[in-house]
Enzyme design. Sequence first.
Site, PDB file in Angstrom:
ATOM      1  CD  GLU A 120      -2.646  -0.601   2.136  1.00  0.00           C
ATOM      2  OE1 GLU A 120      -3.770  -1.784   1.774  1.00  0.00           O
ATOM      3  OE2 GLU A 120      -2.794  -1.113   3.405  1.00  0.00           O
ATOM      4  CD  GLU A 137      -2.849  -6.536   4.435  1.00  0.00           C
ATOM      5  OE1 GLU A 137      -2.219  -5.322   3.815  1.00  0.00           O
ATOM      6  OE2 GLU A 137      -2.723  -7.544   3.186  1.00  0.00           O
TER       7      GLU A 137
END
Length: 261
Positions: free
Chosen positions: A112, A132
Site C-alpha cells: 500500500e 491481510e
Amino acid sequence: MTMEALKIERRGAVLEVTLDRPKANAIDLETSRAMGEIFTGFRDDPDLRVAIITGGGPKFFCAGWDLKAAAGGDAVDGNYGRGGFGGLQELRGLNKPVIAAVNGICCGGGFELALSADIILAAEHATFALPEIRSGTVADAASIRLPKRIPYHIAMEMLLTGRWFDAEEAHRWGVVNRILPADRLMAEARILADDLAAGPPLVFAAIKEIVREAEDMKFQDAMNRITRSQFETVERLYRSEDQLEGARAFAEKRDPVWKGR
C-alpha cells in the site's frame, strides 16, 4: 519521534527516505508518525522537488504493519500520524512526484505504501502480496486503490486470496513501471528523480492535483473545474513566471530555467 528506523538523505532537490527496521522493515505507530513528519516536511519545503522511498537491506522493501508491535499494544486503528500509514497514504496536498524503489519483499501495508507513490521501480527479485486476508483483517487502502489501477478481477484475486506475485507479473499488470537488476535499482531511481527535479514543479503540482481530484469525476465536470479556476495549482501555474519562461524558452530555442514561481 524516532529516527533510528529511517535514513534521510537530501541530494539537491531530491529527498531519499530509506525505511530500515530489520528484519522486515515493518512499520509500527512510532515509525509511521516519524514518516508523516518527514513527508510533510518534504511537501512543504520549496527546495525539495522529488522524493524516493525505499527499504534498507537487500531482502525487504516493507512488510507493512508491524504485527509484533501490534501484539505488544500498538492498535491497528491507532494514531499513524500525519499522512496516515507510512506518512503517504492520506497526506493532503502532496503535489510533488514520489518514486518507490521496491528493493525486495513488498507486502501488506508495504504494498500500500508503494501504491501511494507516483512511479514504482522494482528490483528483479521483488515480490508482492496483500496477505491481510490470512490474518483476518482488510487491506483497506489497497482495496480502494488497486481495482482502479489494474483489471478488476486481477485486483480482487490478489485481495481475496493474498497470493504472492513476482516482479514480472507486477509489471505485466501495470503495478510497476520498470524492472531493474538489484544493483541498478537505486541508481536508476536517482537518475529518474534528478530528471524530474529538473522539470517544471508548478506543472507537476497541477498534474497531481488534477489527477487526484478528477479520479471520480466525469470528464466534463473536471474540465469545468479547470475552466472555472477551481484548481489552485492550475491557477498558480497560469499566473506564474514559469509559464512565461516556458514560452520564451521555446521561442528562443533554449532549455527553460524553472523557478517554481
